[in-house]
Design a protein around this motif. Structure first.
Motif, PDB file in Angstrom:
ATOM      1  N   THR A   2     -20.914  12.785  34.980  1.00  0.00           N
ATOM      2  CA  THR A   2     -21.864  11.576  35.652  1.00  0.00           C
ATOM      3  C   THR A   2     -21.798  10.676  36.887  1.00  0.00           C
ATOM      4  O   THR A   2     -21.622  11.226  37.907  1.00  0.00           O
ATOM      5  CB  THR A   2     -19.798  10.182  34.417  1.00  0.00           C
ATOM      6  OG1 THR A   2     -18.998  10.455  36.024  1.00  0.00           O
ATOM      7  CG2 THR A   2     -19.194  10.759  33.747  1.00  0.00           C
ATOM      8  N   ILE A   3     -22.679   9.243  36.984  1.00  0.00           N
ATOM      9  CA  ILE A   3     -22.675   8.966  37.684  1.00  0.00           C
ATOM     10  C   ILE A   3     -21.574   8.668  38.980  1.00  0.00           C
ATOM     11  O   ILE A   3     -21.552   9.044  40.117  1.00  0.00           O
ATOM     12  CB  ILE A   3     -23.782   7.405  37.855  1.00  0.00           C
ATOM     13  CG1 ILE A   3     -24.836   7.990  36.645  1.00  0.00           C
ATOM     14  CG2 ILE A   3     -24.065   7.402  39.234  1.00  0.00           C
ATOM     15  CD1 ILE A   3     -25.352   7.057  36.446  1.00  0.00           C
ATOM     16  N   LEU A   4     -20.252   8.052  38.642  1.00  0.00           N
ATOM     17  CA  LEU A   4     -19.400   7.819  38.871  1.00  0.00           C
ATOM     18  C   LEU A   4     -18.609   9.432  40.143  1.00  0.00           C
ATOM     19  O   LEU A   4     -18.495   8.924  40.850  1.00  0.00           O
ATOM     20  CB  LEU A   4     -18.140   7.875  38.215  1.00  0.00           C
ATOM     21  CG  LEU A   4     -17.124   7.048  39.469  1.00  0.00           C
ATOM     22  CD1 LEU A   4     -16.809   6.312  40.404  1.00  0.00           C
ATOM     23  CD2 LEU A   4     -15.297   6.511  38.121  1.00  0.00           C
ATOM     24  N   GLU A   5     -18.541  10.420  39.342  1.00  0.00           N
ATOM     25  CA  GLU A   5     -17.838  11.548  39.637  1.00  0.00           C
ATOM     26  C   GLU A   5     -18.923  12.616  40.656  1.00  0.00           C
ATOM     27  O   GLU A   5     -18.900  12.342  41.722  1.00  0.00           O
ATOM     28  CB  GLU A   5     -18.286  12.731  38.322  1.00  0.00           C
ATOM     29  CG  GLU A   5     -17.042  12.054  37.018  1.00  0.00           C
ATOM     30  CD  GLU A   5     -17.061  13.372  36.276  1.00  0.00           C
ATOM     31  OE1 GLU A   5     -16.047  13.267  35.370  1.00  0.00           O
ATOM     32  OE2 GLU A   5     -18.423  13.533  35.695  1.00  0.00           O
ATOM     33  N   ASP A   6     -20.304  12.174  40.593  1.00  0.00           N
ATOM     34  CA  ASP A   6     -21.417  12.426  41.164  1.00  0.00           C
ATOM     35  C   ASP A   6     -20.905  11.339  42.469  1.00  0.00           C
ATOM     36  O   ASP A   6     -21.211  12.446  44.131  1.00  0.00           O
ATOM     37  CB  ASP A   6     -22.523  12.243  41.280  1.00  0.00           C
ATOM     38  CG  ASP A   6     -23.975  12.963  41.873  1.00  0.00           C
ATOM     39  OD1 ASP A   6     -23.054  14.103  42.144  1.00  0.00           O
ATOM     40  OD2 ASP A   6     -24.866  12.712  41.656  1.00  0.00           O
ATOM     41  N   VAL A   7     -21.246  10.662  42.690  1.00  0.00           N
ATOM     42  CA  VAL A   7     -21.152   9.545  44.041  1.00  0.00           C
ATOM     43  C   VAL A   7     -19.511  10.164  44.222  1.00  0.00           C
ATOM     44  O   VAL A   7     -19.209  10.124  45.890  1.00  0.00           O
ATOM     45  CB  VAL A   7     -20.354   7.850  43.782  1.00  0.00           C
ATOM     46  CG1 VAL A   7     -20.399   7.115  44.653  1.00  0.00           C
ATOM     47  CG2 VAL A   7     -22.084   7.381  43.157  1.00  0.00           C
ATOM     48  N   LEU A   8     -18.254   9.883  43.577  1.00  0.00           N
ATOM     49  CA  LEU A   8     -16.781  10.366  44.052  1.00  0.00           C
ATOM     50  C   LEU A   8     -17.080  11.707  44.893  1.00  0.00           C
ATOM     51  O   LEU A   8     -15.961  11.616  46.155  1.00  0.00           O
ATOM     52  CB  LEU A   8     -15.732  10.530  43.198  1.00  0.00           C
ATOM     53  CG  LEU A   8     -15.832   8.831  42.458  1.00  0.00           C
ATOM     54  CD1 LEU A   8     -14.953   9.273  41.492  1.00  0.00           C
ATOM     55  CD2 LEU A   8     -15.765   8.239  44.411  1.00  0.00           C
ATOM     56  N   LYS A   9     -18.190  12.567  44.604  1.00  0.00           N
ATOM     57  CA  LYS A   9     -18.350  14.158  45.100  1.00  0.00           C
ATOM     58  C   LYS A   9     -18.344  13.414  46.291  1.00  0.00           C
ATOM     59  O   LYS A   9     -18.422  14.490  47.896  1.00  0.00           O
ATOM     60  CB  LYS A   9     -18.994  14.991  44.176  1.00  0.00           C
ATOM     61  CG  LYS A   9     -19.191  16.960  44.780  1.00  0.00           C
ATOM     62  CD  LYS A   9     -19.918  17.394  44.034  1.00  0.00           C
ATOM     63  CE  LYS A   9     -21.308  18.045  44.156  1.00  0.00           C
ATOM     64  NZ  LYS A   9     -22.250  17.520  44.457  1.00  0.00           N
ATOM     65  N   ASP A  10     -19.987  13.427  46.154  1.00  0.00           N
ATOM     66  CA  ASP A  10     -20.524  12.778  47.594  1.00  0.00           C
ATOM     67  C   ASP A  10     -19.652  12.243  48.940  1.00  0.00           C
ATOM     68  O   ASP A  10     -19.656  12.528  49.741  1.00  0.00           O
ATOM     69  CB  ASP A  10     -22.186  11.915  47.301  1.00  0.00           C
ATOM     70  CG  ASP A  10     -23.020  12.753  46.761  1.00  0.00           C
ATOM     71  OD1 ASP A  10     -23.102  14.155  46.247  1.00  0.00           O
ATOM     72  OD2 ASP A  10     -24.134  12.219  46.170  1.00  0.00           O
ATOM     73  N   ASN A  11     -18.839  11.128  48.414  1.00  0.00           N
ATOM     74  CA  ASN A  11     -18.063  10.565  49.096  1.00  0.00           C
ATOM     75  C   ASN A  11     -17.219  11.507  49.584  1.00  0.00           C
ATOM     76  O   ASN A  11     -16.877  11.355  51.389  1.00  0.00           O
ATOM     77  CB  ASN A  11     -17.579   9.497  48.874  1.00  0.00           C
ATOM     78  CG  ASN A  11     -16.249   8.610  49.250  1.00  0.00           C
ATOM     79  OD1 ASN A  11     -15.168   9.152  49.184  1.00  0.00           O
ATOM     80  ND2 ASN A  11     -17.191   7.637  50.339  1.00  0.00           N
ATOM     81  N   LYS A  12     -16.326  12.261  49.163  1.00  0.00           N
ATOM     82  CA  LYS A  12     -15.303  13.922  49.659  1.00  0.00           C
ATOM     83  C   LYS A  12     -16.393  13.949  51.050  1.00  0.00           C
ATOM     84  O   LYS A  12     -15.579  14.255  51.833  1.00  0.00           O
ATOM     85  CB  LYS A  12     -14.891  14.179  48.381  1.00  0.00           C
ATOM     86  CG  LYS A  12     -14.058  14.761  49.208  1.00  0.00           C
ATOM     87  CD  LYS A  12     -13.215  16.089  47.660  1.00  0.00           C
ATOM     88  CE  LYS A  12     -12.640  17.038  48.527  1.00  0.00           C
ATOM     89  NZ  LYS A  12     -11.739  17.825  47.783  1.00  0.00           N
ATOM     90  N   GLU A  13     -17.422  14.681  50.554  1.00  0.00           N
ATOM     91  CA  GLU A  13     -18.351  15.820  51.776  1.00  0.00           C
ATOM     92  C   GLU A  13     -18.366  14.756  52.687  1.00  0.00           C
ATOM     93  O   GLU A  13     -18.441  15.082  54.052  1.00  0.00           O
ATOM     94  CB  GLU A  13     -19.413  15.851  51.104  1.00  0.00           C
ATOM     95  CG  GLU A  13     -20.188  17.086  51.496  1.00  0.00           C
ATOM     96  CD  GLU A  13     -21.497  17.580  51.198  1.00  0.00           C
ATOM     97  OE1 GLU A  13     -22.739  17.128  51.933  1.00  0.00           O
ATOM     98  OE2 GLU A  13     -21.753  17.917  50.260  1.00  0.00           O
TER      99      GLU A  13
END
Length: 175
Positions: A2-13
């Motif tokens: 999902t868009i949210l999952e993608d954003v959270l992945k990028d945020n973690k990095e």
């Protein structure tokens, strides 16, 4: 994903690689800016104006417009509480709000299940804040800010940024 999952992945990095620093919530360049939310301005707008993190209070909305009081409230907060001493309204070429069509908006709302009686409660042309000319809109917004009873006598400048080249054109020199 999902868009949210993608954003959270990028945020973690981002968090793992970021070397944070404490910063003041006051604008280092003592500047408040009202500009558009256009996605083409991301990673473009600030460098084109020579701004870095912490330099300015930036308020973004559809068409860098004054519709209602929210943008004015944010500008007031920047001036009274957050260290700003000047205001810039920065529109851009090829703005999606130029020529916004209230009837087309209504049709899309109906398609998405918004009830006709709920739509009828609003003047959609006013609500969406569309305009015919980006330059005329900037001048109108500068005028609304300068003449608002709760905004002090501060310089309010009006500019247009070319969405392709980043070149700025001054429409209103607020000094």
């Amino acid at each position: 994903m999902t868009i949210l999952e993608d954003v959270l992945k990028d945020n973690k990095e981002f968090v793992e690689n970021f070397e944070g620093e404490e910063m003041s919530h006051h604008a280092a360049k003592k500047l408040a800016i009202l500009t558009c939310m256009d996605c083409r301005l991301i990673d473009f707008f600030e460098p084109a104006l020579g701004l870095k993190r912490g330099d300015a209070k930036i308020v973004r909305n559809a068409g860098n417009s004054i519709v209602g009081e929210d943008a004015i409230r944010s500008i007031g907060a920047a001036l009274y509480n957050l260290g700003a001493e000047e205001v810039m309204v920065v529109g851009h070429t090829e703005c999606g709000m130029a020529g916004a069509d209230a009837e087309a908006l209504k049709a899309k709302m109906l398609e998405r299940g918004i009830k006709e009686e709920d739509i009828a409660k609003y003047d959609l042309a006013e609500w969406i804040g569309g305009f015919e000319s980006e330059e005329a809109n900037v001048k109108d917004v500068v005028d609304k800010i300068k003449n608002h009873p709760l905004i002090p006598d501060v310089p309010v400048h009006g500019l247009i940024i070319d969405i392709v080249t980043g070149e700025l054109k001054v429409l209103v020199d607020g000094y």
